[in-house]
Design a protein around this motif. Structure first.
Motif, mmCIF file in Angstrom:
data_model
loop_
_atom_site.group_PDB
_atom_site.id
_atom_site.type_symbol
_atom_site.label_atom_id
_atom_site.label_comp_id
_atom_site.label_asym_id
_atom_site.label_seq_id
_atom_site.Cartn_x
_atom_site.Cartn_y
_atom_site.Cartn_z
ATOM 1 N N TYR A 1 0.849 -1.179 0.000
ATOM 2 C CA TYR A 1 0.000 0.000 0.000
ATOM 3 C C TYR A 1 0.891 1.238 0.000
ATOM 4 O O TYR A 1 2.069 1.178 0.358
ATOM 5 C CB TYR A 1 -0.876 0.049 1.254
ATOM 6 C CG TYR A 1 -1.916 -1.033 1.355
ATOM 7 C CD1 TYR A 1 -3.175 -0.869 0.785
ATOM 8 C CD2 TYR A 1 -1.664 -2.205 2.053
ATOM 9 C CE1 TYR A 1 -4.150 -1.845 0.898
ATOM 10 C CE2 TYR A 1 -2.629 -3.194 2.174
ATOM 11 C CZ TYR A 1 -3.869 -3.009 1.596
ATOM 12 O OH TYR A 1 -4.825 -3.976 1.714
ATOM 13 N N VAL B 1 -9.544 -2.954 -3.173
ATOM 14 C CA VAL B 1 -8.961 -1.785 -3.827
ATOM 15 C C VAL B 1 -9.612 -0.491 -3.350
ATOM 16 O O VAL B 1 -8.936 0.511 -3.105
ATOM 17 C CB VAL B 1 -9.068 -1.909 -5.360
ATOM 18 C CG1 VAL B 1 -8.496 -0.673 -6.050
ATOM 19 C CG2 VAL B 1 -8.335 -3.165 -5.844
ATOM 20 N N HIS B 2 -10.945 -0.495 -3.189
ATOM 21 C CA HIS B 2 -11.652 0.742 -2.856
ATOM 22 C C HIS B 2 -12.138 0.825 -1.414
ATOM 23 O O HIS B 2 -12.351 1.926 -0.907
ATOM 24 C CB HIS B 2 -12.842 0.933 -3.805
ATOM 25 C CG HIS B 2 -12.431 1.160 -5.221
ATOM 26 N ND1 HIS B 2 -12.649 0.239 -6.221
ATOM 27 C CD2 HIS B 2 -11.776 2.191 -5.810
ATOM 28 C CE1 HIS B 2 -12.159 0.697 -7.364
ATOM 29 N NE2 HIS B 2 -11.614 1.877 -7.143
ATOM 30 N N ARG C 1 -3.879 3.590 -0.144
ATOM 31 C CA ARG C 1 -4.263 3.113 -1.472
ATOM 32 C C ARG C 1 -3.365 1.957 -1.873
ATOM 33 O O ARG C 1 -2.189 1.903 -1.511
ATOM 34 C CB ARG C 1 -4.176 4.234 -2.511
ATOM 35 C CG ARG C 1 -2.799 4.811 -2.741
ATOM 36 C CD ARG C 1 -2.838 5.953 -3.754
ATOM 37 N NE ARG C 1 -1.534 6.551 -3.964
ATOM 38 C CZ ARG C 1 -0.647 6.101 -4.855
ATOM 39 N NH1 ARG C 1 -0.943 5.080 -5.623
ATOM 40 N NH2 ARG C 1 0.527 6.708 -4.984
ATOM 41 N N GLU D 1 -8.349 -5.137 -9.249
ATOM 42 C CA GLU D 1 -9.598 -4.375 -9.255
ATOM 43 C C GLU D 1 -10.585 -4.941 -10.275
ATOM 44 O O GLU D 1 -11.760 -5.155 -9.975
ATOM 45 C CB GLU D 1 -9.303 -2.908 -9.573
ATOM 46 C CG GLU D 1 -10.543 -2.042 -9.658
ATOM 47 C CD GLU D 1 -10.217 -0.595 -9.989
ATOM 48 O OE1 GLU D 1 -11.127 0.248 -9.887
ATOM 49 O OE2 GLU D 1 -9.051 -0.303 -10.354
#
Length: 245
Positions: free
Chosen positions: A129, A203-204, A211, A221
């Motif tokens: 990340y 991912v979100h 991120r 994703e």
């Protein structure tokens, strides 16, 4: 008003292929065999320098949904890429979906998914990340004081019927040691329908400061999006509403 750009042809192709494979499998494309549980995550805070991610740096307690799974899946206790998914329910905020796979603890090995027979061991995010300029890896490590999870999904479920298994959450830089930041407790098993409805978005569904980075983030994703599409699930589908353990 911000308008999201249309997906590229490559993204559309990967999503459609993932959806087709999921429909053929009649379930999840990734880690189809698993068990889901009520859970609780306690964040102690980051020892040493802060990560810049409030969810990790600040002490807190969260309801959680926990899923342990096999990747291929192989039968019984045969070796496989084992998976652990933890959803932290953060009231009105977007949940935090942490997905980690069986790996080694050493700096080089934390970047590699490694087959393993038993569910007690090291799980790493594999991909890093980014939190501002920092690169971070997250992991779930074996708690030496916890009951053993065994080497099959059946033994995992049995362990939760007699005790409350625990895993230690940790954070590290690319070459630094793991720093414990919290603990995940695994409680009562959820039903098969609840497990089937549960869908993650690694991912979100992240804290705002965090991120997913690296070239495989894009592929991950589209793959997860296609799998959810085939199952008619959303990025926040499912999850336990029961009391914490």
């Amino acid at each position: 008003m911000t308008v999201n750009p249309p997906p590229s042809r490559a993204a559309t192709a990967v999503e459609r292929a993932s959806a087709a494979l999921s429909r053929r499998r009649r379930g999840r494309l990734l880690h189809p065999a698993g068990r889901s549980f009520v859970g609780e995550t306690v964040i102690w805070g980051t020892p040493g320098p802060p990560t810049g991610v409030g969810l990790l740096d600040d002490p807190g307690r969260y309801r959680a949904t926990v899923r342990l799974s096999k990747g291929t899946p192989t039968p019984g206790s045969w070796p496989d890429i084992l998976g652990l998914a933890v959803r932290l329910h953060r009231d009105a905020d977007r949940p935090f979906d942490l997905l980690v796979s069986s790996s080694g603890a050493a700096p080089v090995l934390r970047n590699l998914p490694l087959p393993r027979r038993c569910f007690t061991g090291t799980y790493s995010t594999i991909m890093c990340y980014r939190a501002g300029p920092r690169r971070l890896w997250l992991a779930a490590l074996a708690d030496p004081d916890s009951v053993d999870l065994g080497c099959s999904l059946a033994t995992v479920a049995a362990a939760t019927r007699t005790d409350t298994p625990r895993l230690v959450l940790a954070v590290a830089s690319a070459v630094g040691p793991w720093r414990p930041v919290g603990q995940v407790s695994i409680g009562a098993q959820l039903g098969a329908a609840e497990d089937a409805a549960l869908a993650f978005d690694p991912v979100h569904n992240l804290p705002p400061e965090l991120r997913l980075a690296g070239p495989l983030a894009w592929l991950r994703e589209q793959t997860y999006r296609g799998s959810r599409r085939a199952r008619r699930a959303t990025a926040q589908s499912g999850g336990s509403t029961a009391a914490t353990v």
